[in-house]
Enzyme design. Structure first.
Site, PDB file in Angstrom:
ATOM      1  N   GLY A 104       0.602  -1.323  -0.107  1.00  0.00           N
ATOM      2  CA  GLY A 104       0.065  -0.043  -0.135  1.00  0.00           C
ATOM      3  C   GLY A 104       0.799   1.181   0.055  1.00  0.00           C
ATOM      4  O   GLY A 104       2.044   0.905  -0.786  1.00  0.00           O
ATOM      5  N   ARG A 105       0.435   2.159   0.466  1.00  0.00           N
ATOM      6  CA  ARG A 105       0.816   3.451   0.538  1.00  0.00           C
ATOM      7  C   ARG A 105       2.290   3.275   1.530  1.00  0.00           C
ATOM      8  O   ARG A 105       2.839   3.554   0.651  1.00  0.00           O
ATOM      9  CB  ARG A 105       0.672   5.072   0.922  1.00  0.00           C
ATOM     10  N   ILE A 106       2.771   3.183   2.469  1.00  0.00           N
ATOM     11  CA  ILE A 106       3.664   3.166   3.150  1.00  0.00           C
ATOM     12  C   ILE A 106       4.711   1.436   2.885  1.00  0.00           C
ATOM     13  O   ILE A 106       6.148   2.105   2.784  1.00  0.00           O
ATOM     14  CB  ILE A 106       3.216   2.755   4.758  1.00  0.00           C
TER      15      ILE A 106
ATOM     16  N   ARG B 210      -3.914  -8.362  -2.378  1.00  0.00           N
ATOM     17  CA  ARG B 210      -4.618  -8.303  -4.508  1.00  0.00           C
ATOM     18  C   ARG B 210      -3.344  -7.999  -4.486  1.00  0.00           C
ATOM     19  O   ARG B 210      -2.388  -7.210  -4.249  1.00  0.00           O
ATOM     20  CB  ARG B 210      -5.196  -7.193  -4.913  1.00  0.00           C
TER      21      ARG B 210
ATOM     22  N   ARG C  16       1.216  -2.656  13.296  1.00  0.00           N
ATOM     23  CA  ARG C  16       0.266  -2.790  14.018  1.00  0.00           C
ATOM     24  C   ARG C  16       0.487  -3.462  14.975  1.00  0.00           C
ATOM     25  O   ARG C  16       1.146  -5.403  14.567  1.00  0.00           O
ATOM     26  CB  ARG C  16      -1.303  -2.937  13.836  1.00  0.00           C
TER      27      ARG C  16
ATOM     28  N   GLU D 255      -0.252  -3.373  23.770  1.00  0.00           N
ATOM     29  CA  GLU D 255       1.082  -1.863  23.889  1.00  0.00           C
ATOM     30  C   GLU D 255       0.456  -1.027  24.639  1.00  0.00           C
ATOM     31  O   GLU D 255      -1.804  -0.914  24.221  1.00  0.00           O
ATOM     32  CB  GLU D 255       1.004  -1.616  22.438  1.00  0.00           C
TER      33      GLU D 255
ATOM     34  N   HIS E   3       5.921   2.839  19.113  1.00  0.00           N
ATOM     35  CA  HIS E   3       4.835   3.452  18.481  1.00  0.00           C
ATOM     36  C   HIS E   3       4.788   4.621  17.846  1.00  0.00           C
ATOM     37  O   HIS E   3       4.508   5.786  18.133  1.00  0.00           O
ATOM     38  CB  HIS E   3       3.663   3.411  18.911  1.00  0.00           C
ATOM     39  N   ILE E   4       6.186   5.230  17.342  1.00  0.00           N
ATOM     40  CA  ILE E   4       6.964   6.604  17.170  1.00  0.00           C
ATOM     41  C   ILE E   4       7.347   6.353  15.479  1.00  0.00           C
ATOM     42  O   ILE E   4       8.165   7.334  14.801  1.00  0.00           O
ATOM     43  CB  ILE E   4       8.200   6.594  17.773  1.00  0.00           C
TER      44      ILE E   4
HETATM   45  C1  DGY Z   1      -1.390   5.399  12.173  1.00  0.00           C
HETATM   46  O1  DGY Z   1      -1.192   6.221  11.697  1.00  0.00           O
HETATM   47  O2  DGY Z   1      -1.793   4.560  11.699  1.00  0.00           O
HETATM   48  C2  DGY Z   1       0.071   5.414  13.339  1.00  0.00           C
HETATM   49  O3  DGY Z   1       0.273   4.060  13.682  1.00  0.00           O
HETATM   50  C3  DGY Z   1       0.076   6.713  14.272  1.00  0.00           C
HETATM   51  O4  DGY Z   1       1.236   6.745  14.795  1.00  0.00           O
END
Ligand code: DGY
Length: 321
Positions: free
Chosen positions: A155-157, A178, A238, A267, A285-286
């Protein structure tokens, strides 16, 4: 009378100022996380809320908030929101896609490089005063250049992470529910493979899928076993996508070389066994936490809230009602 909205966690001053032009804003700028009861009671008379992934929006909460029209997440992931329950309650839900892709992709690379080159382990050794000189075999790591990068979720990331791999002259493979269109595959120089092929071929496995029942423990004991013993696992998506207990066993037994984690099951109360492992790089989670990006996320959530309560058409609506 202006509509009343709740801002559940600390945000930037200009974001609050912007909201205050449109709403009566009640905000938790002391940033104390709220338990479900406090959240329900604070939201019970509000028309809107700007929330974070620490707040769970579900049917029980919604049943206590008869005036609520919109919940606007300051995050792209929205597994903290029960969309079905929002649909039933007629509540709009929004997220913040697009504004954090580059920053999260950059941080994924931070984890990849820190994990392959054992940076936190080496730094701890140095800080503890144990360094007594250069040694040929000291903190031998894994090369990133020319290695195979396996991406779960293009996806985007995932795409940003793939683009960054070009500089390291890597082979990029990916798996997704997909297959991506050929333009994306070409731009990312990424080849589609099966889940099994990705796990067995990649030197670096990195996860960029949303969390849902379909991706719960996508990487568990069986999947970790299929990885190379020299490979590393990266998770900046996640908690829950990886089975943390299985990962801890795998890292302890050396079945894979290491892991870089920004997210955890349950978390912030993550499994403390991680702390005793040297071959894991841990972050709280940064991944999206650059000053500019967190500001964009908060402002986009605020814009969604204003649009939701003024026009009924927020730009990032997740559940057209
Ligand atoms: C998100 O945008 O889902 C990130 O995990 C928040 O930091």
């Amino acid at each position: 009378m202006k509509p009343k909205v709740l801002v559940t966690r600390e945000v930037f001053d200009d974001v609050l100022e912007y909201l205050s032009k449109h709403f009566e804003v009640i905000s938790n700028q002391s940033d104390q996380p709220m338990d479900a009861e406090t959240l329900a009671s604070k939201l019970s008379d509000k028309q809107g809320a700007m929330i974070t992934l620490s707040e769970r929006i579900d049917a029980t909460l919604l049943s206590r908030c008869p005036n609520l029209k919109a919940v606007c997440n300051i995050a792209v992931g929205y597994n903290n929101i029960d969309i079905e329950a929002c649909n039933k309650a007629g509540v709009m839900a929004t997220n913040t896609p697009g504004v954090l892709d580059d920053t999260t992709g950059d941080f994924t690379w931070t984890l990849i490089l820190a994990t392959t080159r054992r940076l936190t382990e080496a730094e701890a050794y140095l800080r503890a005063g144990q360094w007594d000189g250069w040694k040929l075999k000291q903190f031998l790591g894994l090369d990133v250049h020319h290695a195979t990068l396996g991406i779960f979720g293009l996806g985007r990331i995932g795409q940003v992470v793939a683009h960054r791999a070009t500089g390291f002259e890597m082979k990029v493979i990916y798996h997704d529910v997909r297959r991506a269109v050929s333009e994306i595959e070409e731009a990312c120089r990424a080849s589609f493979v099966s889940k099994e092929e990705l796990l067995s071929q990649a030197d670096i496995v990195t996860i960029h899928v949303p969390y849902s029942s379909a991706t719960h423990h996508l990487i568990g004991k069986a999947e970790l076993k299929q990885m190379k013993s020299t490979a590393i696992l990266i998770n900046a998506s996640r908690g829950g996508v990886v089975d943390d207990v299985a990962l801890i066993e795998t890292l302890r037994s050396g079945t894979i070389a290491g892991a870089g984690l920004d997210v955890f099951e349950n978390e912030p109360k993550f499994n403390p066994e991680f702390l005793g492992l040297k071959n894991v790089v841990l972050a709280p989670h940064i991944a999206s936490s650059s000053k500019a990006t967190r500001h964009k996320m908060a402002m986009l959530a605020a814009e969604n809230l204003v649009a939701a309560l003024t026009t009924g058409k927020p730009p990032n609506l997740l559940n057209p009602l």
